[in-house]
Design a protein around this motif. Structure first.
Motif, mmCIF file in Angstrom:
data_model
loop_
_atom_site.group_PDB
_atom_site.id
_atom_site.type_symbol
_atom_site.label_atom_id
_atom_site.label_comp_id
_atom_site.label_asym_id
_atom_site.label_seq_id
_atom_site.Cartn_x
_atom_site.Cartn_y
_atom_site.Cartn_z
ATOM 1 N N LEU A 151 0.826 -1.211 0.000
ATOM 2 C CA LEU A 151 0.000 0.000 0.000
ATOM 3 C C LEU A 151 0.856 1.256 0.000
ATOM 4 C CD1 LEU A 151 -2.974 -0.576 2.436
ATOM 5 C CD2 LEU A 151 -3.066 -0.121 -0.010
ATOM 6 N N HIS A 152 1.972 1.200 0.717
ATOM 7 C CA HIS A 152 2.783 2.408 0.866
ATOM 8 C C HIS A 152 3.905 2.492 -0.145
ATOM 9 C CE1 HIS A 152 0.915 4.226 4.370
ATOM 10 N NE2 HIS A 152 0.554 2.987 4.665
ATOM 11 N N ASN A 153 4.034 1.498 -0.984
ATOM 12 C CA ASN A 153 5.013 1.524 -2.070
ATOM 13 C C ASN A 153 4.306 1.169 -3.369
ATOM 14 O OD1 ASN A 153 7.881 1.724 -0.678
ATOM 15 N ND2 ASN A 153 6.587 0.402 0.584
ATOM 16 N N PRO A 154 3.326 2.019 -3.753
ATOM 17 C CA PRO A 154 2.454 1.646 -4.865
ATOM 18 C C PRO A 154 3.183 1.569 -6.203
ATOM 19 C CG PRO A 154 2.010 3.889 -4.175
ATOM 20 C CD PRO A 154 2.943 3.309 -3.162
ATOM 21 N N ASP A 155 4.417 2.088 -6.256
ATOM 22 C CA ASP A 155 5.116 2.054 -7.542
ATOM 23 C C ASP A 155 6.141 0.920 -7.635
ATOM 24 O OD1 ASP A 155 6.468 3.265 -5.568
ATOM 25 O OD2 ASP A 155 7.200 4.963 -6.727
ATOM 26 N N ARG A 156 6.170 0.046 -6.641
ATOM 27 C CA ARG A 156 7.107 -1.070 -6.672
ATOM 28 C C ARG A 156 6.401 -2.374 -6.322
ATOM 29 N NH1 ARG A 156 11.836 -0.099 -2.680
ATOM 30 N NH2 ARG A 156 10.402 1.180 -1.459
ATOM 31 N N SER A 157 6.981 -3.496 -6.792
ATOM 32 C CA SER A 157 6.503 -4.807 -6.366
ATOM 33 C C SER A 157 7.528 -5.371 -5.396
ATOM 34 C CB SER A 157 6.377 -5.752 -7.566
ATOM 35 O OG SER A 157 5.187 -5.495 -8.257
ATOM 36 N N PRO A 158 7.080 -6.071 -4.354
ATOM 37 C CA PRO A 158 8.066 -6.639 -3.428
ATOM 38 C C PRO A 158 8.808 -7.794 -4.111
ATOM 39 C CG PRO A 158 5.854 -7.364 -2.835
ATOM 40 C CD PRO A 158 5.708 -6.390 -3.954
ATOM 41 N N SER A 159 10.106 -7.881 -3.877
ATOM 42 C CA SER A 159 10.880 -9.008 -4.402
ATOM 43 C C SER A 159 10.555 -10.258 -3.578
ATOM 44 C CB SER A 159 12.372 -8.706 -4.308
ATOM 45 O OG SER A 159 12.749 -8.604 -2.942
ATOM 46 N N ARG A 160 10.881 -11.412 -4.156
ATOM 47 C CA ARG A 160 10.664 -12.661 -3.417
ATOM 48 C C ARG A 160 11.499 -12.669 -2.134
ATOM 49 N NH1 ARG A 160 9.321 -18.626 -4.496
ATOM 50 N NH2 ARG A 160 10.442 -19.598 -2.788
ATOM 51 N N GLU A 161 12.705 -12.126 -2.240
ATOM 52 C CA GLU A 161 13.581 -12.086 -1.061
ATOM 53 C C GLU A 161 12.921 -11.274 0.064
ATOM 54 O OE1 GLU A 161 17.072 -9.771 -1.537
ATOM 55 O OE2 GLU A 161 17.925 -10.444 0.368
ATOM 56 N N GLN A 162 12.290 -10.171 -0.340
ATOM 57 C CA GLN A 162 11.638 -9.318 0.654
ATOM 58 C C GLN A 162 10.463 -10.049 1.306
ATOM 59 O OE1 GLN A 162 10.750 -5.674 -1.217
ATOM 60 N NE2 GLN A 162 10.265 -4.614 0.685
ATOM 61 N N LEU A 163 9.671 -10.747 0.489
ATOM 62 C CA LEU A 163 8.549 -11.507 1.031
ATOM 63 C C LEU A 163 9.064 -12.561 2.024
ATOM 64 C CD1 LEU A 163 6.359 -12.084 -2.176
ATOM 65 C CD2 LEU A 163 6.050 -10.369 -0.386
ATOM 66 N N GLU A 164 10.198 -13.165 1.697
ATOM 67 C CA GLU A 164 10.770 -14.175 2.604
ATOM 68 C C GLU A 164 11.280 -13.533 3.893
ATOM 69 O OE1 GLU A 164 12.465 -17.938 0.461
ATOM 70 O OE2 GLU A 164 13.367 -16.172 -0.491
ATOM 71 N N GLN A 165 11.856 -12.334 3.765
ATOM 72 C CA GLN A 165 12.327 -11.648 4.977
ATOM 73 C C GLN A 165 11.163 -11.302 5.906
ATOM 74 O OE1 GLN A 165 14.622 -8.409 3.160
ATOM 75 N NE2 GLN A 165 16.465 -9.277 4.062
ATOM 76 N N PHE A 166 10.058 -10.812 5.312
ATOM 77 C CA PHE A 166 8.867 -10.529 6.126
ATOM 78 C C PHE A 166 8.391 -11.808 6.816
ATOM 79 C CE2 PHE A 166 7.530 -6.823 3.141
ATOM 80 C CZ PHE A 166 8.253 -5.923 3.890
ATOM 81 N N LEU A 167 8.292 -12.874 6.013
ATOM 82 C CA LEU A 167 7.729 -14.117 6.524
ATOM 83 C C LEU A 167 8.607 -14.716 7.613
ATOM 84 C CD1 LEU A 167 5.610 -16.274 6.411
ATOM 85 C CD2 LEU A 167 6.715 -17.228 4.380
ATOM 86 N N ASP A 168 9.926 -14.790 7.358
ATOM 87 C CA ASP A 168 10.820 -15.375 8.360
ATOM 88 C C ASP A 168 10.890 -14.503 9.607
ATOM 89 O OD1 ASP A 168 11.380 -17.664 6.896
ATOM 90 O OD2 ASP A 168 12.942 -16.661 5.731
ATOM 91 N N GLY A 169 10.765 -13.179 9.407
ATOM 92 C CA GLY A 169 10.748 -12.278 10.553
ATOM 93 C C GLY A 169 9.575 -12.565 11.481
ATOM 94 N N VAL A 170 8.396 -12.752 10.915
ATOM 95 C CA VAL A 170 7.228 -12.987 11.780
ATOM 96 C C VAL A 170 7.198 -14.427 12.280
ATOM 97 C CG1 VAL A 170 5.842 -11.159 10.756
ATOM 98 C CG2 VAL A 170 5.621 -13.471 9.869
ATOM 99 N N LEU A 171 7.715 -15.374 11.525
ATOM 100 C CA LEU A 171 7.738 -16.759 12.009
ATOM 101 C C LEU A 171 8.714 -16.883 13.182
ATOM 102 C CD1 LEU A 171 7.640 -18.880 8.696
ATOM 103 C CD2 LEU A 171 5.859 -18.762 10.448
ATOM 104 N N ASN A 172 9.909 -16.344 13.016
ATOM 105 C CA ASN A 172 10.951 -16.538 14.034
ATOM 106 C C ASN A 172 10.987 -15.435 15.087
ATOM 107 O OD1 ASN A 172 11.831 -18.826 12.569
ATOM 108 N ND2 ASN A 172 12.983 -17.481 11.196
ATOM 109 N N GLY A 173 10.320 -14.318 14.805
ATOM 110 C CA GLY A 173 10.312 -13.210 15.748
ATOM 111 C C GLY A 173 11.503 -12.300 15.516
ATOM 112 N N VAL A 174 11.343 -11.023 15.892
ATOM 113 C CA VAL A 174 12.416 -10.062 15.665
ATOM 114 C C VAL A 174 13.215 -9.805 16.941
ATOM 115 C CG1 VAL A 174 11.199 -8.947 13.749
ATOM 116 C CG2 VAL A 174 10.910 -8.049 16.082
ATOM 117 N N ALA A 175 12.734 -10.351 18.064
ATOM 118 C CA ALA A 175 13.498 -10.199 19.307
ATOM 119 C C ALA A 175 14.695 -11.135 19.284
ATOM 120 C CB ALA A 175 12.616 -10.508 20.514
ATOM 121 N N ARG A 176 15.781 -10.688 19.890
ATOM 122 C CA ARG A 176 16.960 -11.527 19.998
ATOM 123 C C ARG A 176 16.732 -12.530 21.118
ATOM 124 N NH1 ARG A 176 22.959 -8.954 19.836
ATOM 125 N NH2 ARG A 176 24.148 -10.886 19.830
ATOM 126 N N ARG A 177 17.239 -13.714 20.913
ATOM 127 C CA ARG A 177 17.071 -14.715 21.983
ATOM 128 C C ARG A 177 18.385 -15.416 22.229
ATOM 129 N NH1 ARG A 177 12.461 -16.815 21.053
ATOM 130 N NH2 ARG A 177 11.849 -15.339 19.454
#
Lengths: 199, 199
Positions: free
Chosen positions: A173-199
């Motif tokens: 929505l906030h980047n209407p002139d670009r498409s997300p790369s596959r790498e970016q989609l994976e970074q989002f997904l792995d970030g929410v699956l594994n969490g962004v807090a350090r453990r």
């Protein structure tokens, strides 16, 4: 009789499909150019080069037509590989990104967010006919992930769905002139699956 | 001299502040009712009961006025407690939710998303004057979280920011008639901090 009917349908169908296609495209173009406020049956008919009755023969009204047009743009919900929750969610994210490839399509999505609050009847129909069946695919994937022990079972399913889908959808929505790369989609997904807090 | 100047300012300031307030409110009302497309200097002047010159004395043009109005609606970026990344991010989420309390304000936000693609000059100014200073507060909090070892240091900072902020912002866009509860904000935040995958 059967033969005549078939011939009639054969010769009639392409014309009718062409008209349907032209009507859907005209609807999407008007939505992208002028938003919901600027999209009318009259305007669609003029743009598609058909009469208003041709539209009303196929769609009950403007809400129906707009919902159908956006459903076409989204395409059918994807078939999920089912190999892992990560694979399924990545497939869903890629499908969500795919419908927004063109600037026109991204404008259509954006105008929905922007104007929907002013069109409650359209909003209700859109949620029911377009959003609900697609959301059901995501919810089923998440439930499978919980059942298979891949996802935490202590989170509200709606909260889980929001966390998993929001980064991709919000970024688009906030980047209407670009498409997300596959790498970016994976970074989002792995970030929410594994969490962004350090453990 | 000093005394006269003070008196002049004293008697002048309230009237001017009243006009400014009325102009800002009129701008927000028009944005909520008719979107960016329906918001003009003429319309704002009429709604606020001032002359166009009063508006141009204070704002360079419509872009300036709209950006100021939305910045007022958002309020200044919050002061963060700094006690932990969780406390800081929860404060930021609550601040983001606060600006959307009224239906009018939510409509203003939604119309920005919906129409911005059609107004590149406004979009650029909005990103620079409204989004950038607020985003800087979030980015600084995230960087502190990384530096203190609370957040993973292997994620792109933009990806991290998107993951952390998107659930709340996306949920609010799609639930324009509700405000998220504090519990919900905490569920989003703890979900992204700890991850939704089972371990």
């Amino acid at each position: 009789m059967t033969r005549i009917a078939r011939v009639e349908r054969r010769s009639g169908r392409p014309r009718s499909e062409d008209a349907d296609r032209a009507i859907i495209e005209a609807t999407l173009e008007l939505l992208a150019e002028s938003g919901i406020a600027g999209t009318t049956i009259e305007g669609v008919a003029a743009r598609a080069g058909v009469g208003k009755t041709t539209i009303y023969r196929r769609w009950k009204g403007l809400e129906d037509l707009i919902c159908d047009a956006v459903a076409e743009l989204k395409g059918p919900p994807p078939t999920l590989p089912g190999t892992s929750i990560r694979d399924d969610l990545l497939t869903l994210a890629e499908a969500a990104a795919r419908g927004r490839e063109s600037a026109r399509n991204r404008k259509v999505y954006a105008c929905f967010i922007g104007e929907m609050a002013r069109y409650p009847a359209l909003d209700a129909q859109y949620r029911e006919s377009v959003i609900r069946p697609r959301r059901a695919v995501t919810m089923a994937a998440l439930q499978r992930g919980i059942d298979r022990g891949e996802l935490r079972d202590d989170l509200d399913l709606d909260v889980l769905a929001e966390i998993v889908t929001a980064p991709t959808l919000h970024w688009m929505l906030h980047n209407p002139d670009r498409s997300p790369s596959r790498e970016q989609l994976e970074q989002f997904l792995d970030g929410v699956l594994n969490g962004v807090a350090r453990r």
